[in-house]
Design a protein around this motif. Structure first.
Motif, PDB file in Angstrom:
ATOM      1  N   CYS A 297      90.217  65.201 -19.184  1.00 56.98           N
ATOM      2  CA  CYS A 297      88.833  65.286 -19.213  1.00 56.98           C
ATOM      3  C   CYS A 297      88.342  65.674 -17.959  1.00 56.98           C
ATOM      4  CB  CYS A 297      88.091  64.013 -20.046  1.00 56.98           C
ATOM      5  SG  CYS A 297      88.736  63.780 -21.744  1.00 56.98           S
ATOM      6  N   VAL A 298      87.157  66.329 -17.953  1.00 56.45           N
ATOM      7  CA  VAL A 298      86.200  66.406 -16.906  1.00 56.45           C
ATOM      8  C   VAL A 298      85.756  65.172 -16.158  1.00 56.45           C
ATOM      9  CG1 VAL A 298      84.532  67.853 -15.858  1.00 56.45           C
ATOM     10  CG2 VAL A 298      85.727  68.788 -17.641  1.00 56.45           C
ATOM     11  N   SER A 299      86.007  65.117 -14.960  1.00 58.23           N
ATOM     12  CA  SER A 299      85.722  63.817 -14.373  1.00 58.23           C
ATOM     13  C   SER A 299      84.306  63.636 -14.109  1.00 58.23           C
ATOM     14  CB  SER A 299      86.371  63.693 -12.999  1.00 58.23           C
ATOM     15  OG  SER A 299      85.884  64.788 -11.917  1.00 58.23           O
ATOM     16  N   LEU A 300      83.493  65.026 -14.016  1.00 60.78           N
ATOM     17  CA  LEU A 300      81.906  64.544 -13.918  1.00 60.78           C
ATOM     18  C   LEU A 300      81.425  63.988 -15.095  1.00 60.78           C
ATOM     19  CD1 LEU A 300      81.071  68.266 -12.534  1.00 60.78           C
ATOM     20  CD2 LEU A 300      81.052  65.967 -11.418  1.00 60.78           C
ATOM     21  N   LYS A 301      82.145  63.770 -16.294  1.00 59.91           N
ATOM     22  CA  LYS A 301      81.650  63.076 -17.584  1.00 59.91           C
ATOM     23  C   LYS A 301      81.295  61.660 -16.948  1.00 59.91           C
ATOM     24  CE  LYS A 301      82.957  65.847 -21.155  1.00 59.91           C
ATOM     25  NZ  LYS A 301      83.926  66.051 -22.269  1.00 59.91           N
TER      26      LYS A 301
ATOM     27  N   THR B  87      96.591  56.738 -16.269  1.00 59.32           N
ATOM     28  CA  THR B  87      96.739  57.215 -14.827  1.00 59.32           C
ATOM     29  C   THR B  87      95.317  57.679 -14.251  1.00 59.32           C
ATOM     30  OG1 THR B  87      97.261  59.426 -15.589  1.00 59.32           O
ATOM     31  CG2 THR B  87      98.986  57.992 -14.622  1.00 59.32           C
ATOM     32  N   SER B  88      95.032  57.695 -13.052  1.00 56.15           N
ATOM     33  CA  SER B  88      93.751  57.942 -12.680  1.00 56.15           C
ATOM     34  C   SER B  88      93.827  58.031 -11.247  1.00 56.15           C
ATOM     35  CB  SER B  88      92.506  56.770 -12.968  1.00 56.15           C
ATOM     36  OG  SER B  88      92.868  55.501 -12.574  1.00 56.15           O
TER      37      SER B  88
ATOM     38  N   GLY C 151      98.427  63.901 -14.463  1.00 55.82           N
ATOM     39  CA  GLY C 151      97.936  62.870 -15.159  1.00 55.82           C
ATOM     40  C   GLY C 151      96.916  62.298 -14.193  1.00 55.82           C
ATOM     41  N   PHE C 152      96.826  62.276 -12.982  1.00 62.92           N
ATOM     42  CA  PHE C 152      96.227  61.716 -11.992  1.00 62.92           C
ATOM     43  C   PHE C 152      94.572  62.487 -11.815  1.00 62.92           C
ATOM     44  CE2 PHE C 152     100.189  59.769 -11.146  1.00 62.92           C
ATOM     45  CZ  PHE C 152      99.792  58.527 -11.093  1.00 62.92           C
ATOM     46  N   GLU C 153      93.760  62.583 -12.862  1.00 65.80           N
ATOM     47  CA  GLU C 153      92.634  63.266 -12.553  1.00 65.80           C
ATOM     48  C   GLU C 153      91.779  62.469 -11.648  1.00 65.80           C
ATOM     49  OE1 GLU C 153      91.709  66.090 -13.648  1.00 65.80           O
ATOM     50  OE2 GLU C 153      93.092  66.797 -15.309  1.00 65.80           O
TER      51      GLU C 153
END
Length: 895
Positions: free
Chosen positions: A139-143, A475-476, A501-503
């Protein structure tokens, strides 16, 4: 806060000039005192501040002489310290600002000008702790930022009001970076120039990791919100003149050793050395091998080995660092000339410059090897080479590892259990040691670019080798600031993080404070079905049991590249030297960690190519421009804050209710009940509200009564400006071990009725019946870093005293600052030796005049009595207690 000297200033004869007389400074070499050259450089900073601020009231000539006579007065004399600035992060900053806003109300009610309540010391407040991970993976991190800004609009409106209503308050808007990073990259000055005077930069902050700044030669440490408010209002910090331990670094760093390995190694050495409450100052030839980020990484871990600061004096490495950042050539020249003039510039290669220390500890850097830390405490190091064996030992039923800080009490027949489950239509298996959370975090101890680039290059090589991370692992990637994202992107490794997976999930504290997104339900069900010890691995600084997620019992701190490595392995039960991470996608060849680990030379070259001055220019631009949401926020235009009584985020606390101008007489404690009967090692995580708000908690009941849904609860951190929520969240930890109950949980026994209740509900009943409360505890009460509501919460619950075998010093100070008595059992005594059940009623009579460390008598309802020591270290402690705490003392001073 700065006392500008006049001709009558007792040390005006020390004033000298730089830059052709344009800038003045106190030249301490003009003291012509041989003791000055022998002082540790951290003590020289204290001395300069005392001389500059010597006003005969808060700071006296006697204080200056005590500091100058440090060799004889260390650990004896109480001295003031007036820092150049105050640093607030929003979780602890918002209650401080709410208190100041409430103090304005109290002053106005007495007919005084509310503008009297205004910070005198420059204060920076960084909005960084409200981020939650609602979206991850692809997913887009800006959310996450959008959700953060929408969810916390009321808090942000209050912050913006603060930036306009209070003088000397600078609010750094959200989505800029974590407090530690912003302090290092933007706010740090090394020197301050104000009204024609130059002096050393220094800071106290409401975050325990303020100590990072010591890596840049800036003296600073963490204090509680109450102490920070006092400094903001013009009072110096009072401290016992500390012992200074000289930490001599020798040897050569192994090329495979990362900065986090060095950090954990030094942490172990210093913790074993017993340096609680002391200053540590680094020297020796090994220091020159450490970059400025390395030094801030080491200084960051200061709270973990209980030192007050870990100071790296400025040298040529520091100056070279600032050439890359936000210093102009003119400022660098001014910095260097001033530091030389007052002998605050060091050459670590020249032993003739070495000061005299209280004691010297030597650490050989060549002995450092890769380690992780866990599974429950940061000081419990495990060599990576021994990780598999150590985890298996934690699982076994052996005398050494039964529960406690290492063991998990897994019966023999369940140690090899495998639990199958489905995720996204595919079957997987979980076992003890399976990794379900892997968080790469670059704040605090992993702000060093080298370890993040090592992780990124490792991810790149892993993807190129065809390795993948199992999709159910949460993951993050949480960069401490935009700087980290910038250099990861510029170096070309960010897409490889993403492929594993490390967004990038946003900027701010997330996993460390329990704001991890919920695990997939099938994973949670599998963990519960097998009663599995699932694992989290993170490159953060906090990992107490249950903090990351309720169902994740084992958590390990590791360097960023090792977080990626364990995520690839999917388990902590792996021997990297003997077992492969997986197989290469096309050829099926086994891939070992050594095959994809980047060399030190490769990392250093990448760092040189990417970590450049443009990164700091980018941060400066975002700092000054803010963001559209922040810029468009409207806030009240008023001197006093117009409280919204419907708000569940911002509420005026009751600390100033019934505030009188006169100091009340000493109040003895009559027939008190015990609210909680606690054992050893009660941390601030057990006391202070943190993380998400459980749906069955007292705080949840309150929010439900306000017609909020569980989805709208947000976190305790975000609601830290609401005393009603925070009081209900005090002692609400699911890991609280209350001897009244016999099992973990936020419950206690209401003695008069015999009922088991939530801690808040029991306290509420006691207060309604006019019964004062005390707490019984064991050793090291209050260890940890959440030091704001950890004292305010018990005060609002009605706790008048805590009787413990020993206290963590900072927490003890916070109790005094809220008017709660910290009482210590006499040596070789405790609740068990005195045969206390906790069901008794306690009476503690106070004399008309208290003295530091005075013994008091505690009488109990069975007719027995025992002695305790009142832990008031100074006369100022007693003054604060007599006023009912620091806040009321400050308010009465204004009145």
């Amino acid at each position: 806060m700065f006392f500008f000297p006049s001709a009558e200033h007792p040390y005006s004869h020390l004033i000298d000039t730089l830059q052709d007389g344009r800038i003045k400074f106190f030249n301490l070499q003009k003291l012509n005192d041989p003791r000055y050259d022998k002082l540790p450089l951290s003590i020289r900073v204290l001395l300069e501040a005392a001389i500059r601020n010597c006003d005969g009231f808060y700071t006296k000539e006697e204080d200056v002489q005590n500091i100058l006579d440090w060799q004889q007065q260390q650990n004896k004399a109480e001295v003031p310290f007036s820092p150049a600035r105050v640093l607030l992060q929003d979780f602890t900053g918002i209650p401080a600002m709410v208190d100041l806003a409430a103090m304005r109300d109290a002053v106005a009610k007495h007919g005084m000008d509310p503008n009297l309540v205004n910070p005198k010391c420059p204060t920076d407040l960084i909005v960084d702790h409200s981020l939650q991970i609602d979206y991850s993976k692809w997913c887009v991190s800006l959310k996450n930022q959008e959700m953060e800004l929408t969810r916390n609009k009321e808090r942000l409106q209050f912050f913006k009001w603060c930036s306009k209503a209070f003088k000397n308050v600078n609010v750094v808007p959200p989505d800029v970076g974590a407090v530690h990073q912003v302090n290092l990259e933007y706010l740090s000055r090394v020197i301050q120039v104000r009204d024609g005077f130059i002096y050393p930069d220094s800071v106290v902050g409401t975050d325990s990791h303020t100590t990072m700044i010591n890596g840049l030669g800036i003296l600073g440490w963490g204090v509680g919100g109450i102490e920070s408010e006092a400094v903001m209002l013009g009072q110096p910090v009072s401290l016992t003149l500390p012992q200074v331990v000289g930490c001599k670094l020798v040897g050569t760093i192994n090329p495979l050793t990362t900065s986090i390995d060095i950090v954990l190694g030094i942490t172990k050495h210093l913790r074993q050395a017993g340096i609680a409450g002391k200053f540590v100052e680094f020297f020796g030839p090994g220091v020159s091998q450490l970059s400025a980020p390395d030094r801030t990484t080491i200084a960051n871990m200061c709270p973990e080995y209980n030192a007050t600061v870990s100071f790296f004096p400025v040298d040529q490495v520091t100056l070279k660092h600032f050439k890359k950042t936000n210093f102009t050539q003119e400022k660098l020249e001014l910095l260097e000339s001033y530091m030389k003039a007052v002998k605050l510039l060091r050459s670590y290669e020249d032993p003739s410059e070495d000061p005299e220390y209280s004691e010297v500890i030597e650490i050989n850097l060549s002995s450092m090897a890769p380690y992780v830390s866990g599974p429950k405490r940061p000081q419990d190091r495990v060599a990576v080479s021994s990780m598999k064996e150590d985890f298996q030992s934690c699982s076994r039923l052996s005398r050494r590892y039964i529960v406690g800080f290492k063991g998990f009490h897994i019966s023999k027949e369940k140690q090899d259990i495998l639990v199958p489950f489905l995720h996204c239509g595919q079957e997987y298996q979980l076992a003890h040691g399976s990794v379900v959370i892997a968080a790469v975090i670059s704040c605090t101890n992993n702000c060093n670019p080298s370890v993040m680039l090592t992780a990124g290059l490792l991810a790149k090589k892993a993807v190129e080798a065809g390795l993948v991370v199992k999709p159910y692992i949460r993951t993050s990637l949480a960069p401490g600031s935009g700087m980290v994202t910038h250099y990861l992107n510029t170096s070309g490794v960010l897409p490889y993080f993403s492929q594993l997976g490390f967004e990038v999930i946003g900027y701010g504290c997330a996993t460390c404070v329990g704001n991890t997104a919920p695990l997939p339900e099938t994973v949670v069900d599998a963990i519960k079905q097998g009663d599995l010890v699932a694992c989290g691995v993170l490159s953060g600084n906090r990992h107490f049991e249950g903090r990351l997620c309720d169902c994740v019992r084992a958590n390990y701190l590791a360097s960023p590249p090792l977080v990626v490595a364990y995520a690839l392995a999917g388990t902590v039960g792996i021997d990297f030297e003997k077992e492969p991470l997986g197989k290469e996608g096309r050829k099926g060849k086994e891939v070992y960690l050594c095959d994809i680990w980047p060399s030190r030379e490769e990392v250093q070259q990448t760092e040189e190519d990417t970590v450049i001055s443009s990164i700091f220019k980018d941060l400066r631009g975002r700092m000054e421009q803010g963001n559209t949401f922040w810029n468009n926020i409207e806030c009240p235009d008023s001197v006093v804050f117009p409280w919204d009584h419907k708000s569940t985020y911002i509420r005026s606390p009751s600390f100033f209710s019934k505030l009188s101008k006169e100091v009340p007489p000493p109040q003895s404690i009559e027939n008190a009940h015990v609210l909680l009967f606690l054992g050893d090692k009660v941390t601030t995580d057990h006391i202070s509200p943190a993380g998400s708000i459980a749906r069955v908690s007292a705080a949840a009941k309150y929010l439900l009564s306000k017609r909020l849904t569980p989805r709208e609860f947000n976190s305790y951190g975000a609601r830290r400006g609401n005393d009603a929520v925070m009081t209900r969240g005090t002692f609400a930890s699911i890991k609280l071990q209350n001897r009244f109950i016999g099992k973990p949980g936020p419950k206690t026994w209401h003695i008069p009725s015999g009922q088991t209740l939530d801690v808040f509900e029991a306290a509420e009943r006691y207060q309604r019946d006019g019964i004062p409360l005390i707490i019984l505890a064991g050793k090291d009460y209050g260890s940890g870093n959440s030091r704001d509501w950890v004292a305010k919460g018990p005060y609002l619950l009605g706790v008048r005293a805590v009787i413990a075998e020993s206290f963590e010093k900072l927490h003890k100070n916070q109790l005094v600052g809220m008017g709660i008595m910290p009482l210590q059992f006499l040596p070789d005594q405790n609740a068990d030796s005195l045969e206390l059940s906790g069901k008794e009623r306690f009476t503690i009579t106070l004399p008309d005049s208290l003295s530091p460390r005075q013994q008091l008598t505690v009488k109990i309802s069975e007719g027995k009595s025992f002695f305790v020591t009142a832990l008031f270290d100074t006369e100022m402690d007693i003054i604060f207690f007599r006023h009912g705490g620091h806040l009321r003392y400050v308010a009465r001073t204004l009145l």
